[in-house]
Scaffold this motif. Structure first.
Motif, PDB file in Angstrom:
ATOM      1  N   CYS A  29     -14.526   3.651  14.920  1.00 14.35           N
ATOM      2  CA  CYS A  29     -13.193   4.103  14.530  1.00 14.35           C
ATOM      3  C   CYS A  29     -12.149   3.367  15.362  1.00 14.35           C
ATOM      4  N   PRO A  30     -11.140   2.768  14.731  1.00  9.75           N
ATOM      5  CA  PRO A  30     -10.185   1.946  15.475  1.00  9.75           C
ATOM      6  C   PRO A  30      -9.198   2.793  16.269  1.00  9.75           C
ATOM      7  N   ARG A  42      -6.896   9.938   9.928  1.00 10.56           N
ATOM      8  CA  ARG A  42      -8.326  10.246   9.887  1.00 10.56           C
ATOM      9  C   ARG A  42      -9.114   8.946   9.878  1.00 10.56           C
ATOM     10  N   CYS A  43     -10.307   9.011  10.375  1.00  9.39           N
ATOM     11  CA  CYS A  43     -11.235   7.869  10.344  1.00  9.39           C
ATOM     12  C   CYS A  43     -12.228   8.099   9.221  1.00  9.39           C
ATOM     13  N   GLU A  44     -12.541   7.035   8.489  1.00  7.39           N
ATOM     14  CA  GLU A  44     -13.471   7.114   7.365  1.00  7.39           C
ATOM     15  C   GLU A  44     -14.609   6.118   7.574  1.00  7.39           C
ATOM     16  N   VAL A  45     -15.818   6.594   7.383  1.00  6.21           N
ATOM     17  CA  VAL A  45     -17.008   5.750   7.498  1.00  6.21           C
ATOM     18  C   VAL A  45     -17.707   5.719   6.152  1.00  6.21           C
ATOM     19  N   THR A  68     -15.945   0.876   8.494  1.00  9.31           N
ATOM     20  CA  THR A  68     -15.152   1.907   9.167  1.00  9.31           C
ATOM     21  C   THR A  68     -13.690   1.508   9.180  1.00  9.31           C
ATOM     22  N   PHE A  69     -12.827   2.454   8.806  1.00  8.67           N
ATOM     23  CA  PHE A  69     -11.385   2.204   8.887  1.00  8.67           C
ATOM     24  C   PHE A  69     -10.672   3.536   9.068  1.00  8.67           C
ATOM     25  N   ALA A  70      -9.386   3.472   9.385  1.00  8.43           N
ATOM     26  CA  ALA A  70      -8.565   4.673   9.539  1.00  8.43           C
ATOM     27  C   ALA A  70      -7.364   4.562   8.618  1.00  8.43           C
ATOM     28  N   GLU A  71      -6.872   5.698   8.169  1.00  6.39           N
ATOM     29  CA  GLU A  71      -5.659   5.711   7.376  1.00  6.39           C
ATOM     30  C   GLU A  71      -4.825   6.933   7.737  1.00  6.39           C
ATOM     31  N   GLY A  72      -3.514   6.792   7.573  1.00  6.39           N
ATOM     32  CA  GLY A  72      -2.591   7.867   7.896  1.00  6.39           C
ATOM     33  C   GLY A  72      -1.172   7.440   7.595  1.00  6.39           C
ATOM     34  N   THR A  73      -0.222   8.002   8.321  1.00 10.74           N
ATOM     35  CA  THR A  73       1.178   7.641   8.127  1.00 10.74           C
ATOM     36  C   THR A  73       1.761   7.097   9.418  1.00 10.74           C
ATOM     37  N   LEU A  74       2.669   6.163   9.275  1.00 14.01           N
ATOM     38  CA  LEU A  74       3.366   5.544  10.397  1.00 14.01           C
ATOM     39  C   LEU A  74       4.819   5.367   9.985  1.00 14.01           C
ATOM     40  N   ASP A  75       5.713   6.008  10.736  1.00 11.70           N
ATOM     41  CA  ASP A  75       7.145   5.989  10.393  1.00 11.70           C
ATOM     42  C   ASP A  75       7.374   6.458   8.964  1.00 11.70           C
ATOM     43  N   GLY A  76       6.575   7.449   8.557  1.00 12.67           N
ATOM     44  CA  GLY A  76       6.734   8.033   7.233  1.00 12.67           C
ATOM     45  C   GLY A  76       6.100   7.263   6.101  1.00 12.67           C
TER      46      GLY A  76
END
Length: 207
Positions: A29-30, A42-45, A68-76
């Protein structure tokens, strides 16, 4: 639309599918961007088994891969961070002692839409006793399409299973293979059109 939102869209009932072929491992997970709120990521495998056809090679089973990667929000805004792609070497038929494995080539976008499941650039690293280190294809751009419905393995933790295909691949010639490079390309039938199919299990973890 995020990867998870598209993956779960349209599920009307819990469909139990077989267990994944390997244990999920979140060690790749990064790290999140400095300004990221971990509660929004969240981290996704993904543990996948794939098959590829190209040139003179048909229906080559690639074994188990872990992405493996992560996704979410950054500055909306929606954002991603790549972790790692780990692939086992697969023997190439007709080439004793020679194997191929897929490696990450520096680009990925796993934000899904109605037209695609995600996109990634890969190289096919080719290893053999007579080939130079670093022998590989130039980058292969893959856009994966959903192939059938998503199945729910578990809701705690959420684990999904789905299949994807890419029938519009181009498998380029190799580079960095040494004097045997042209012979290798001829033996494999490169460059060529290619097709790829994959079955994946995905599990998610909060930061």
């Amino acid at each position: 639309m995020t990867f998870l939102a598209l993956a779960t869209a349209g599920l009307t009932a819990l469909t139990l599918a077989p267990a994944p072929p390997a244990q999920f491992d979140f060690s790749d997970c990064p790290s999140l961007p400095a300004a990221a709120d971990p509660a929004e990521w969240r981290c996704e495998v993904l543990v996948s088994q794939a098959k590829i056809s190209f040139g003179r090679i048909g229906d080559l089973d690639l074994g188990t891969m872990r992405l493996t990667f992560a996704e979410g929000t950054l500055d909306g805004e929606y954002a991603q961070a790549f972790g790692a792609l780990r692939d086992e070497p697969t023997r190439l038929p007709g080439l004793p002692g020679t194997s191929v494995r897929l490696r990450y080539a520096g680009y990925s976008d796993f934000q899904s839409s109605d037209q695609r499941k995600g996109a990634i650039d890969l190289t096919a690293a080719i290893e053999g006793p007579l080939l130079h280190p670093g022998c590989a294809s130039t980058p292969i751009h893959s856009v994966l399409q959903a192939d059938g419905p998503t199945e729910v393995i578990s809701t705690g933790p959420l684990t999904l299973k789905f299949s994807t295909t890419d029938n519009q691949l181009t498998f380029p010639a190799t580079t960095g293979c040494g004097p045997l490079g042209p012979l290798l390309d001829h033996r494999l039938g490169l460059p060529s059109a290619a097709s790829y199919e994959q079955t994946s299990y995905v599990r998610l973890r909060s930061y």
